[in-house]
Design an enzyme around this catalytic site. Sequence first.
Site, PDB file in Angstrom:
ATOM      1  CE1 TYR A   1      -3.214  -2.996   0.039  1.00  0.00           C
ATOM      2  CE2 TYR A   1      -3.501  -2.500   2.593  1.00  0.00           C
ATOM      3  CZ  TYR A   1      -3.762  -2.987   1.378  1.00  0.00           C
ATOM      4  OH  TYR A   1      -4.758  -4.249   1.350  1.00  0.00           O
TER       5      TYR A   1
ATOM      6  CG  HIS B   1      -1.610  -8.739  -0.175  1.00  0.00           C
ATOM      7  ND1 HIS B   1      -1.235  -7.752  -0.185  1.00  0.00           N
ATOM      8  CD2 HIS B   1      -2.999  -8.557  -0.352  1.00  0.00           C
ATOM      9  CE1 HIS B   1      -2.132  -6.854  -0.261  1.00  0.00           C
ATOM     10  NE2 HIS B   1      -3.433  -7.259  -0.255  1.00  0.00           N
TER      11      HIS B   1
ATOM     12  CB  SER C   1     -13.640  -4.080  -0.268  1.00  0.00           C
ATOM     13  OG  SER C   1     -12.507  -3.768  -0.563  1.00  0.00           O
ATOM     14  N   PRO C   2     -15.592  -4.069   3.378  1.00  0.00           N
ATOM     15  CG  PRO C   2     -15.617  -3.447   5.468  1.00  0.00           C
ATOM     16  CD  PRO C   2     -14.589  -3.633   4.366  1.00  0.00           C
ATOM     17  CG  LEU C   3     -18.444   0.307   4.612  1.00  0.00           C
ATOM     18  CD1 LEU C   3     -17.749   1.765   4.974  1.00  0.00           C
ATOM     19  CD2 LEU C   3     -19.838   0.136   4.818  1.00  0.00           C
TER      20      LEU C   3
ATOM     21  NE  ARG D   1     -13.121  -3.116  -4.503  1.00  0.00           N
ATOM     22  CZ  ARG D   1     -11.792  -3.473  -3.924  1.00  0.00           C
ATOM     23  NH1 ARG D   1     -11.030  -2.754  -3.413  1.00  0.00           N
ATOM     24  NH2 ARG D   1     -11.505  -4.843  -3.884  1.00  0.00           N
ATOM     25  N   GLY D   2     -17.062   1.536  -0.782  1.00  0.00           N
ATOM     26  CA  GLY D   2     -18.045   2.796  -0.493  1.00  0.00           C
ATOM     27  C   GLY D   2     -19.164   2.876  -1.254  1.00  0.00           C
ATOM     28  CG  PHE D   3     -22.054   0.106  -4.312  1.00  0.00           C
ATOM     29  CD1 PHE D   3     -22.511   1.114  -5.287  1.00  0.00           C
ATOM     30  CD2 PHE D   3     -22.654  -0.794  -3.656  1.00  0.00           C
ATOM     31  CE1 PHE D   3     -23.908   0.658  -5.803  1.00  0.00           C
ATOM     32  CE2 PHE D   3     -24.144  -1.128  -4.078  1.00  0.00           C
ATOM     33  CZ  PHE D   3     -24.326  -0.415  -5.149  1.00  0.00           C
TER      34      PHE D   3
ATOM     35  CB  SER E   1     -21.394   4.493   2.323  1.00  0.00           C
ATOM     36  OG  SER E   1     -21.254   5.325   0.949  1.00  0.00           O
TER      37      SER E   1
HETATM   38  N1  LIG Z   1      -6.579  -8.323   1.308  1.00  0.00           N
HETATM   39  C1  LIG Z   1      -7.014  -7.715   0.145  1.00  0.00           C
HETATM   40  O1  LIG Z   1      -6.512  -7.966  -1.079  1.00  0.00           O
HETATM   41  C2  LIG Z   1      -7.376  -6.339   0.343  1.00  0.00           C
HETATM   42  C3  LIG Z   1      -8.086  -5.555  -0.715  1.00  0.00           C
HETATM   43  C4  LIG Z   1      -8.794  -4.520  -0.439  1.00  0.00           C
HETATM   44  C5  LIG Z   1      -8.777  -3.879   0.662  1.00  0.00           C
HETATM   45  N2  LIG Z   1      -8.202  -4.428   1.824  1.00  0.00           N
HETATM   46  C6  LIG Z   1      -8.202  -3.892   2.940  1.00  0.00           C
HETATM   47  O2  LIG Z   1      -9.610  -3.707   3.568  1.00  0.00           O
HETATM   48  C7  LIG Z   1      -9.831  -2.317   4.004  1.00  0.00           C
HETATM   49  C8  LIG Z   1     -11.234  -1.717   3.757  1.00  0.00           C
HETATM   50  O3  LIG Z   1     -11.435  -2.008   2.297  1.00  0.00           O
HETATM   51  P1  LIG Z   1     -11.734  -0.722   1.153  1.00  0.00           P
HETATM   52  O4  LIG Z   1     -10.903   0.336   1.774  1.00  0.00           O
HETATM   53  O5  LIG Z   1     -11.017  -1.487  -0.032  1.00  0.00           O
HETATM   54  O6  LIG Z   1     -13.067  -0.558   1.153  1.00  0.00           O
HETATM   55  P2  LIG Z   1     -14.261  -0.287   2.146  1.00  0.00           P
HETATM   56  O7  LIG Z   1     -13.984  -0.254   3.512  1.00  0.00           O
HETATM   57  O8  LIG Z   1     -15.435  -1.129   1.677  1.00  0.00           O
HETATM   58  O9  LIG Z   1     -14.568   1.194   1.492  1.00  0.00           O
HETATM   59  C9  LIG Z   1     -13.858   2.269   1.520  1.00  0.00           C
HETATM   60  C10 LIG Z   1     -14.192   3.473   0.974  1.00  0.00           C
HETATM   61  O10 LIG Z   1     -15.571   3.567   1.455  1.00  0.00           O
HETATM   62  C11 LIG Z   1     -15.598   5.035   1.886  1.00  0.00           C
HETATM   63  N3  LIG Z   1     -16.279   5.137   3.187  1.00  0.00           N
HETATM   64  C12 LIG Z   1     -15.785   4.659   4.305  1.00  0.00           C
HETATM   65  N4  LIG Z   1     -16.829   4.856   5.354  1.00  0.00           N
HETATM   66  C13 LIG Z   1     -17.847   5.343   4.591  1.00  0.00           C
HETATM   67  C14 LIG Z   1     -19.094   6.037   4.925  1.00  0.00           C
HETATM   68  N5  LIG Z   1     -19.393   5.842   6.215  1.00  0.00           N
HETATM   69  N6  LIG Z   1     -19.832   6.618   4.261  1.00  0.00           N
HETATM   70  C15 LIG Z   1     -19.287   7.012   3.078  1.00  0.00           C
HETATM   71  N7  LIG Z   1     -18.095   6.531   2.390  1.00  0.00           N
HETATM   72  C16 LIG Z   1     -17.591   6.024   3.294  1.00  0.00           C
HETATM   73  C17 LIG Z   1     -14.157   5.727   1.983  1.00  0.00           C
HETATM   74  O11 LIG Z   1     -13.874   6.996   1.598  1.00  0.00           O
HETATM   75  P3  LIG Z   1     -12.964   7.951   2.189  1.00  0.00           P
HETATM   76  O12 LIG Z   1     -11.453   7.077   2.134  1.00  0.00           O
HETATM   77  O13 LIG Z   1     -12.916   9.167   1.106  1.00  0.00           O
HETATM   78  O14 LIG Z   1     -13.509   8.340   3.653  1.00  0.00           O
HETATM   79  C18 LIG Z   1     -13.528   4.554   0.610  1.00  0.00           C
HETATM   80  O15 LIG Z   1     -13.481   5.322  -0.399  1.00  0.00           O
HETATM   81  C19 LIG Z   1      -8.477  -1.774   3.306  1.00  0.00           C
HETATM   82  O16 LIG Z   1      -8.060  -0.467   3.954  1.00  0.00           O
HETATM   83  C20 LIG Z   1      -7.337  -2.526   3.373  1.00  0.00           C
HETATM   84  O17 LIG Z   1      -6.723  -2.659   4.570  1.00  0.00           O
HETATM   85  C21 LIG Z   1      -7.484  -5.833   1.570  1.00  0.00           C
END
Ligand SMILES: NC(=O)c1ccc[n+]([C@@H]2O[C@H](COP(=O)([O-])OP(=O)(O)OC[C@H]3O[C@@H](n4cnc5c(N)ncnc54)[C@H](OP(=O)(O)O)[C@@H]3O)[C@@H](O)[C@H]2O)c1
Length: 342
Positions: A67, A138, A217-219, A221-223, A225
Site C-alpha cells: 500500500y 496477500h 472492502s466491507p462497504l 469500496r464505498g458503494f 454507504s
Molecule cells: N486483502 C486484500 O486483498 C485487500 C483488498 C482491498 C482492501 N483490503 C483492506 O480492507 C480495507 C477496507 O477496504 P476498502 O478500503 O477497499 O473498502 P471499504 O472499506 O469497503 O470502503 C472504503 C471506501 O469507502 C469510503 N467510506 C468509508 N466509510 C464511509 C461512510 N461511512 N460513508 C461513505 N463512504 C465511506 C471511503 O472513503 P474515504 O476514504 O474518502 O473516507 C473509501 O473510499 C482496506 O483499507 C485494506 O486494509 C484488503
Amino acid sequence: MRNDTHTTTPPALPVRMLGQDLAVSAIAYGAMGMSEFYGPSDDAASRTLLREVVERGVTLIDTADIYGRGHNELLLGELLRSQGVAGRVRIATKCGIERPADPAAPRRINNTPEYIRRCCEASLTRLGVERIDLYYVHRLDPAAAVEDTMACLAELVKEGKIAHVGLCEASAATLRRAHRVHPVAALQTEYSLWSRDVEQDILPTTAALGIGFVAYSPLGRGFLSGRLTDTASLAEGDFRRGNPRFEAANLAHNLGLLDTVRAVAARHAAAPGQVALAWLLAKGDHIVPIPGTRRSAYLQENLGALTLALGAEDLLRLDQAMAPAQVRGARYAAEGMRGINS
Ligand SMILES: NC(=O)c1ccc[n+]([C@@H]2O[C@H](COP(=O)([O-])OP(=O)(O)OC[C@H]3O[C@@H](n4cnc5c(N)ncnc54)[C@H](OP(=O)(O)O)[C@@H]3O)[C@@H](O)[C@H]2O)c1
C-alpha cells in the site's frame, strides 16, 4: 477537566477472536486508502485520524507492504511510536505481491520463502516493531505448495518475528491444508452485501476450523454507504474507475439494489453503510469487518454499526435483495488479484 487525548482511556468496543488467541475490536480499521487506491490523501490528516481510530477503541489496523509501496506501513510505524499508543492497537500487514519499480509493469505473486523473509524484515523496519501481530500472505501463488509457504511463516513465528499467521483469498481446501501445518488465525477475503462468494464453503470452513474471518472492502469500496452515486467525481487513478462494478451501466443497475439497504436503514434510523456492516457482524461471531475511511465522520458512523442489531426479517430481506445473481460486474478487472481459488 483537561482534554488530553494522549491519556484518554479508549471506550471498550465489543471484542471478537481471530483464531484461538487474537482478541480484536469487532470492527477494525483498514488503512489502505491513506496511501492509494481511492484518490489523494493528506499525511497530516491521516496521522490525526489514525490517532482517533485508537482513541475510539479500535484495536486492529490493517495494512500491507504494497500500500503506497511502504508508505502505509511508515504511517502506522509513526502511529505506534506516538505518545500513549503502544500496546493499545495491533497491526496486521501482508506480503506476497511484488510491485515492480515501473508502475506500468504488472504485479507478480511471489510466495518464495526468501521473498517472504525479505518482506517481513522490511515491514518490521517500516513499522518499527520487533514482532508483527498478524502477518498475511496477500495472494497465494497457485504454483507454490501452501505447505511450503506455511512452513516459512511457522519459522517466522518461532523466531518471534510474527505472532499470528493469516492468508488472503484462500479457498476452503487450501485453508484446510495450510491449517494442518500451522494454525491460521485469520482469513482475509472480500465480503460484503455485494461480494458473497465466500458464503458457500469458505465461511463455514473458517467457522469450523476456528479461523477468524476478516472481511475486506466491507462497504463495497464505498458503494454500500449509498453516498457514491457516480464515478465522475472520483479522482484520476481512483481504483474504482477501472472496476467492473463501477462501470456506468453496471453501477446504474447496482444502485437500484441499494433501495432495500436504504429501507432497512430507515427502519432503524441508521445509515446504509451501518446496515452493511451490521449485516456482516450478524453473519458469524468470527467475522471482523475492516472498513477504511479518511474521515472522522465516516469512522464514527462505521463504528456506530456495532450497536445496530438487525432482526431475522431484515437479514432475509437484505440476503435476497443483494443475492449474488443480482449484482452486475466482477469484483476485480485483473484476473490475478481475484485469487479466490488458490
Ligand atoms: N486483502 C486484500 O486483498 C485487500 C483488498 C482491498 C482492501 N483490503 C483492506 O480492507 C480495507 C477496507 O477496504 P476498502 O478500503 O477497499 O473498502 P471499504 O472499506 O469497503 O470502503 C472504503 C471506501 O469507502 C469510503 N467510506 C468509508 N466509510 C464511509 C461512510 N461511512 N460513508 C461513505 N463512504 C465511506 C471511503 O472513503 P474515504 O476514504 O474518502 O473516507 C473509501 O473510499 C482496506 O483499507 C485494506 O486494509 C484488503
